[in-house]
Design a protein around this motif. Structure first.
Motif, PDB file in Angstrom:
ATOM      1  N   SER A  37       0.958  -4.246  -3.597  1.00  0.00           N
ATOM      2  CA  SER A  37       0.910  -2.390  -3.700  1.00  0.00           C
ATOM      3  C   SER A  37       1.112  -1.575  -4.849  1.00  0.00           C
ATOM      4  O   SER A  37       0.719  -0.907  -4.610  1.00  0.00           O
ATOM      5  N   GLY A  68      -2.127   0.595  -6.745  1.00  0.00           N
ATOM      6  CA  GLY A  68      -1.689   1.893  -6.596  1.00  0.00           C
ATOM      7  C   GLY A  68      -1.435   2.788  -7.540  1.00  0.00           C
ATOM      8  O   GLY A  68      -1.958   4.567  -7.537  1.00  0.00           O
ATOM      9  N   VAL A  75      -5.057   5.460  -9.360  1.00  0.00           N
ATOM     10  CA  VAL A  75      -4.290   6.424  -9.919  1.00  0.00           C
ATOM     11  C   VAL A  75      -4.300   7.254 -11.148  1.00  0.00           C
ATOM     12  O   VAL A  75      -5.314   8.813 -11.676  1.00  0.00           O
ATOM     13  N   ILE A  77     -10.415   5.563  -2.702  1.00  0.00           N
ATOM     14  CA  ILE A  77      -8.397   5.966  -2.951  1.00  0.00           C
ATOM     15  C   ILE A  77      -9.175   6.829  -4.121  1.00  0.00           C
ATOM     16  O   ILE A  77      -8.732   7.925  -4.853  1.00  0.00           O
ATOM     17  N   LYS A  99      -9.163  10.869  -4.602  1.00  0.00           N
ATOM     18  CA  LYS A  99      -8.296  11.392  -5.722  1.00  0.00           C
ATOM     19  C   LYS A  99      -8.322  12.434  -6.925  1.00  0.00           C
ATOM     20  O   LYS A  99      -7.749  13.088  -7.780  1.00  0.00           O
ATOM     21  N   ASP A 148       1.129  11.396  -7.747  1.00  0.00           N
ATOM     22  CA  ASP A 148       0.382  10.772  -6.934  1.00  0.00           C
ATOM     23  C   ASP A 148       0.589   9.259  -6.102  1.00  0.00           C
ATOM     24  O   ASP A 148       0.035   8.891  -5.644  1.00  0.00           O
ATOM     25  N   ILE A 149       0.914   8.768  -7.268  1.00  0.00           N
ATOM     26  CA  ILE A 149       1.399   6.540  -7.424  1.00  0.00           C
ATOM     27  C   ILE A 149       1.861   6.736  -5.830  1.00  0.00           C
ATOM     28  O   ILE A 149       1.523   5.675  -4.896  1.00  0.00           O
ATOM     29  N   ASP A 198       2.242   8.786  -2.734  1.00  0.00           N
ATOM     30  CA  ASP A 198       0.711   8.636  -2.375  1.00  0.00           C
ATOM     31  C   ASP A 198      -0.368   7.735  -1.721  1.00  0.00           C
ATOM     32  O   ASP A 198      -0.439   6.869  -1.297  1.00  0.00           O
ATOM     33  N   ALA A 199      -0.534   7.105  -3.318  1.00  0.00           N
ATOM     34  CA  ALA A 199      -1.647   6.435  -3.007  1.00  0.00           C
ATOM     35  C   ALA A 199      -1.345   4.754  -2.009  1.00  0.00           C
ATOM     36  O   ALA A 199      -2.104   4.043  -2.065  1.00  0.00           O
ATOM     37  N   ILE A 200      -0.333   4.220  -3.152  1.00  0.00           N
ATOM     38  CA  ILE A 200       1.226   3.198  -1.958  1.00  0.00           C
ATOM     39  C   ILE A 200       0.375   3.788  -0.943  1.00  0.00           C
ATOM     40  O   ILE A 200       0.074   2.374  -0.300  1.00  0.00           O
ATOM     41  N   VAL A 227      -3.133   3.267   0.467  1.00  0.00           N
ATOM     42  CA  VAL A 227      -3.625   1.331   0.241  1.00  0.00           C
ATOM     43  C   VAL A 227      -3.087   0.902   1.752  1.00  0.00           C
ATOM     44  O   VAL A 227      -4.136  -0.427   2.397  1.00  0.00           O
ATOM     45  N   SER A 232       7.330   3.751  -1.861  1.00  0.00           N
ATOM     46  CA  SER A 232       7.195   5.369  -2.058  1.00  0.00           C
ATOM     47  C   SER A 232       7.851   6.327  -2.308  1.00  0.00           C
ATOM     48  O   SER A 232       7.662   7.305  -2.792  1.00  0.00           O
TER      49      SER A 232
END
Length: 290
Positions: free
Chosen positions: A92, A96, A100, A159, A163, A217-218, A220-222, A225, A271
């Motif tokens: 994760s 993530g 990004v 993803i 982004k 953004d990390i 949000d990316a997690i 995922v 997150s």
């Protein structure tokens, strides 16, 4: 002729660097750093902290409640949940951050080219970005993952594509402002090639804004995922991924509360911690926020 020693300016005794001073005063950022450090440390030592195999099935030990043997209990096929969470943290957090950073690099390249050259190049790149932004991020990521095939690699690609437009628009805006600066116009006057101007003058002055956006953004990316994993479009069984674990565990919430609760708590902490770090870095690096 003797060479003179270069004397570097130093801070007065007892004073700390202003950046470190800001970090120390930002308690929420320090809390985020501590949480992520603990998660990373625990995930790297997963085999030491928990001796169980994250994918091996033990039907006789299914749905064991939290105990001294299984701190977070076991799942529907007897796998230790703590072990799967620790191994899932590598996926994760790693995915993530990687997604990004990749989106940031690609977006910065495209945005800088678009802003500097303008004209047809700018119109072509920005119309593609507008097409991507026309769809909600989650809906587009789901559609791309389903079209490419439900697995972790395709989820990462989906993803990243979602982004990229954010970084393109950010880098383009920075470039449009920088290309009107005197030092850039002077470089053009002296006949310096456009690519050299971009690399030497545009990118170094716009990279700070991109770094700030990446840190924001990390988290949000997690979540993205985990969401794709929850929907069955990301990591596939028996891969220990937080979203996939929650997807199965929520069905047993009333009878076996520990199954979805602990992976959900890990996702919430990770997150949230990255959001705290991102806010702190923005306060430090962005002069407009001070």
């Amino acid at each position: 002729m003797q060479e003179q020693a270069v004397v570097r300016p130093s801070l007065p005794e007892g004073e700390t660097h202003p950046v470190w001073h800001k970090v120390k005063n930002n308690k929420l950022m320090l809390a985020g750093i501590l949480i992520i450090a603990l998660i990373l440390f625990a995930s790297l030592l997963a085999s030491v902290l928990s001796p169980y195999d994250p994918t091996k099935i033990h039907i006789a030990e299914r749905f064991q409640p939290p105990s001294s043997d299984h701190w977070f209990g076991t799942d529907e096929v007897g796998r230790d949940i703590l072990t799967r969470i620790l191994h899932g943290a590598r996926l994760s957090l790693g995915i993530g951050a990687a997604v990004v950073v990749a989106a940031g690099l690609i977006g910065m390249i495209l945005g800088t080219i678009s802003g500097y050259f303008g004209g047809t190049v700018d119109q072509f790149i920005m119309r593609i970005m507008d097409m991507i932004l026309a769809f909600p991020a989650l809906v587009l990521a789901m559609a791309l993952s389903a079209a490419l095939g439900p697995n972790l690699q395709n989820a990462m690609i989906a993803i990243a594509i979602v982004k990229i437009p954010v970084y393109v628009r950010l880098a383009r805006g920075q470039t449009l402002e920088l290309r009107e600066m005197l030092f850039v116009k002077a470089a053009k006057t002296f006949g310096i090639r456009p690519w050299r101007i971009i690399v030497k003058h545009i990118v170094p002055h716009s990279v700070t804004a991109v770094i700030i956006q990446i840190t924001l953004d990390i988290g949000d990316a997690i979540l993205l995922v985990a969401t794709l994993g929850f929907l069955g479009l990301g990591a596939q069984p028996p891969t220990p991924e937080w979203g996939a674990m929650i997807s199965v565990g929520w069905k047993y919430l009333l009878d076996y509360w520990w199954y979805p609760t602990f992976p959900g708590l890990a996702l919430f902490l990770a997150s949230g911690a990255f959001n705290l770090i991102g806010d702190g870095i923005r306060d430090i690096l962005d002069p407009k926020s001070n």
